[in-house]
Design a protein around this motif. Structure first.
Motif, PDB file in Angstrom:
ATOM      1  N   GLU A   1       1.439  38.313 -61.218  1.00 11.88           N
ATOM      2  CA  GLU A   1       1.600  36.917 -61.619  1.00 11.88           C
ATOM      3  C   GLU A   1       2.311  36.797 -62.966  1.00 11.88           C
ATOM      4  O   GLU A   1       3.168  35.937 -63.149  1.00 11.88           O
ATOM      5  CB  GLU A   1       0.233  36.238 -61.683  1.00 11.88           C
ATOM      6  N   TYR A   2       1.972  37.654 -63.913  1.00 13.01           N
ATOM      7  CA  TYR A   2       2.490  37.526 -65.270  1.00 13.01           C
ATOM      8  C   TYR A   2       3.643  38.473 -65.595  1.00 13.01           C
ATOM      9  O   TYR A   2       4.145  38.464 -66.714  1.00 13.01           O
ATOM     10  CB  TYR A   2       1.363  37.721 -66.289  1.00 13.01           C
TER      11      TYR A   2
ATOM     12  N   ILE B   1       4.190  33.161 -54.378  1.00 12.34           N
ATOM     13  CA  ILE B   1       3.114  32.167 -54.319  1.00 12.34           C
ATOM     14  C   ILE B   1       2.670  31.764 -55.727  1.00 12.34           C
ATOM     15  O   ILE B   1       2.377  30.598 -55.982  1.00 12.34           O
ATOM     16  CB  ILE B   1       1.923  32.720 -53.497  1.00 12.34           C
ATOM     17  N   THR B   2       2.632  32.721 -56.658  1.00 10.48           N
ATOM     18  CA  THR B   2       2.143  32.412 -58.005  1.00 10.48           C
ATOM     19  C   THR B   2       3.227  31.858 -58.923  1.00 10.48           C
ATOM     20  O   THR B   2       2.912  31.389 -60.016  1.00 10.48           O
ATOM     21  CB  THR B   2       1.528  33.657 -58.668  1.00 10.48           C
ATOM     22  N   GLU B   3       4.482  31.891 -58.510  1.00 13.40           N
ATOM     23  CA  GLU B   3       5.566  31.432 -59.379  1.00 13.40           C
ATOM     24  C   GLU B   3       5.466  29.952 -59.745  1.00 13.40           C
ATOM     25  O   GLU B   3       5.683  29.576 -60.888  1.00 13.40           O
ATOM     26  CB  GLU B   3       6.934  31.680 -58.724  1.00 13.40           C
TER      27      GLU B   3
ATOM     28  N   LEU C   1       5.814  40.939 -53.189  1.00 11.89           N
ATOM     29  CA  LEU C   1       6.796  39.845 -53.209  1.00 11.89           C
ATOM     30  C   LEU C   1       6.151  38.510 -52.836  1.00 11.89           C
ATOM     31  O   LEU C   1       6.431  37.477 -53.456  1.00 11.89           O
ATOM     32  CB  LEU C   1       7.961  40.155 -52.264  1.00 11.89           C
ATOM     33  N   PHE C   2       5.301  38.516 -51.817  1.00 13.51           N
ATOM     34  CA  PHE C   2       4.601  37.288 -51.421  1.00 13.51           C
ATOM     35  C   PHE C   2       3.705  36.770 -52.543  1.00 13.51           C
ATOM     36  O   PHE C   2       3.684  35.569 -52.818  1.00 13.51           O
ATOM     37  CB  PHE C   2       3.780  37.493 -50.147  1.00 13.51           C
TER      38      PHE C   2
ATOM     39  N   LEU D   1      -1.197  28.171 -57.198  1.00 11.97           N
ATOM     40  CA  LEU D   1      -2.270  29.103 -56.872  1.00 11.97           C
ATOM     41  C   LEU D   1      -2.269  30.240 -57.886  1.00 11.97           C
ATOM     42  O   LEU D   1      -1.226  30.767 -58.231  1.00 11.97           O
ATOM     43  CB  LEU D   1      -2.077  29.698 -55.472  1.00 11.97           C
ATOM     44  N   SER D   2      -3.456  30.608 -58.330  1.00 12.69           N
ATOM     45  CA  SER D   2      -3.553  31.724 -59.280  1.00 12.69           C
ATOM     46  C   SER D   2      -3.792  33.027 -58.516  1.00 12.69           C
ATOM     47  O   SER D   2      -4.107  33.028 -57.326  1.00 12.69           O
ATOM     48  CB  SER D   2      -4.701  31.482 -60.254  1.00 12.69           C
ATOM     49  N   SER D   3      -3.659  34.121 -59.228  1.00 17.60           N
ATOM     50  CA  SER D   3      -3.884  35.425 -58.615  1.00 17.60           C
ATOM     51  C   SER D   3      -5.342  35.590 -58.181  1.00 17.60           C
ATOM     52  O   SER D   3      -5.624  36.282 -57.204  1.00 17.60           O
ATOM     53  CB  SER D   3      -3.491  36.538 -59.579  1.00 17.60           C
ATOM     54  N   THR D   4      -6.252  34.930 -58.861  1.00 20.54           N
ATOM     55  CA  THR D   4      -7.664  34.998 -58.477  1.00 20.54           C
ATOM     56  C   THR D   4      -7.887  34.371 -57.107  1.00 20.54           C
ATOM     57  O   THR D   4      -8.597  34.934 -56.263  1.00 20.54           O
ATOM     58  CB  THR D   4      -8.532  34.273 -59.526  1.00 20.54           C
TER      59      THR D   4
END
Length: 104
Positions: free
Chosen positions: A92-93, A31-33, A26-27, A37-40
């Motif tokens: 993220e996607y 954060i990526t929504e 969930l965090f 910030l990207s998942s990387t």
């Protein structure tokens, strides 16, 4: 402790770890929504923070790590980092529900 108490404690620890794992997804999703910030980057900082915390605790206790099979340890580290990176990318996607289904 008897065997039954150990078993209940084990089940509770598995349940709590599952809850924390889902909270982590969930965090990551929150954060990526917004796209800042990207998942990387999240993967990098997750491992950096973990590395710092573990090293501080090892320095406090004086624990020394002994690697028996260095290639296996390095391979496990590489594939674990790759798995977390791919998992965070799926979060993220996609939705957190789908990401948790894909990981199992």
């Amino acid at each position: 402790m008897n065997k039954k108490e150990d078993s209940v404690k084990g089940y509770m620890m598995i349940f709590v770890s599952t809850i924390f794992f889902y909270i982590m997804t969930l965090f990551v999703k929150k954060i990526t929504e917004d796209g800042r910030l990207s998942s990387t980057e999240i993967t990098f900082f997750r491992f950096l923070i973990g590395f710092i915390i573990i090293n501080i605790s090892f320095m406090k206790t004086g624990y020394k790590i002994k690697m028996v099979n260095k290639k296996a340890v390095l391979a496990r580290g590489f594939f674990t980092a790759l798995a977390v990176l791919l998992f965070f990318t799926v979060i993220e996607y996609s939705t957190t529900t789908k990401a948790n289904i894909y990981i199992t």
